[in-house]
Scaffold this motif. Sequence first.
Motif: not given
Length: 344
Positions: A87-104
Amino acid sequence: MKNKEFGSDFHYFYDENSVLNLGSLFQDQNLEYFFSGRVALYNLLQFGQKKYKWHKVGFPSYYCHEVVDFCKNLPLEVEYYNYNPFDEDEEVEWEDESGSVFINVDFFGIKKLDCSFLRKTEVIEDLTHNLESLSRSSANYCFGSLRKQLPLAVGGVIWSRHGDFAVNLEDNRFSNQIALKKLTAMYLKSEYLEGRFSHKDSFRTLYLEAEELFGDLQTNTALPKIVQAQLKGLVPRKLIEKTRLNINYGRKLLELSKNIVCLSAENGTEMGFAFLCGDYTIREKFRTYLISHNIFPAVLWPNQISERDIEIQHRVLFVHVDFRYNQKDIYFIVDVINKFIKHV
C-alpha cells in the motif's frame, strides 16, 4: 537426462573456489550465528529484555507470523502495527517509548520503513531478504534468516553495531537432526536435477518434515557445525551479485501489465520477482500456469491475520530468479511470464 525446473527450495550447492565466509558480506564483524532467523530474533529480544528492560515488541501486521509465534513465550508484550509494503505509505501508529522495540522489515529487498520518527524506541531491522544491506543499516541491531538468499540447510544471524550482543549457545541433537534432514533433501534434489535420482517425492517429504520442526523451541541453538562447514563452501557475495544480475537482465525482458505488476527497488536490491496481481483469481491462474511450466513460485506470506493483509496475501506471488540460473534460464522464465501476461 537432466530434470529442469525453477524455484522452490535450494538444492545442494558447493563452490570449489570459495575462500570467504559470510562475514565478507559486511564491513563489521559483530556477528552471531544461530539455527534460524527466528532463533536469532528470540535471543536478541531475550538479551534486550534482560539488559535494557525491553518490555514490548512491535511487528508489522504483514509478516511471517511463525516468527512472531516463536517469540511469544518471552516476557514481552507483542503488538502489531498496521503495515504492509504494497500500500501507499501511511502514517504508522506506534507509541514511541523507552523499552519498546520496533521490528522494521526489508520486504523482498524492495521496501523498508523510514523509522526516523522513532526517537525512544529501539529499531531492529529484519534483513532476511536483503542481507547485503547490513553495512548500510542505521539500526543498532539487525537479524535475518540466511537460507532465503543462500543455499544453506538452516541458519540465522544477528549483527550488533556496538558489538554488545553475545550469547553462549551450543547446537544439540534435535537441531542437528533437522539440519541433516534438510541437507539430505538438498543433496537428493541436486541429484534429481542432474537426472541421477528419480524419486522427487522423497526429498519433498524431507523438506516439509524439516520445515515443520522449525517452530520447536528445541531449535534454540547455535548454527549446527555441519552447516558451518556448508557455509564455508560458499561465497555469499558472489551468489547475491549473480542474483542481482539475473534480476536486472530479466527486468529488461518483462512485459508491462496493469493486472500483474512486478515491484522493484530503486537501488536494485530485489531478492527476486515480486508480483502483485489484480485479484486472487488472476494470481491463482498465474501460479498454476507457472507450475505447468516447471516454475514453482512462492506465496509470501501465507496465514495473514487482518482483512487487508489477507487480501494482499492472495494477490502476491514471488518468482525465484537467483544465482542457480543462467541467462538462458532467465529468458525461459520471463518468456513464460510474458506469454501469460499477454493473455490476461
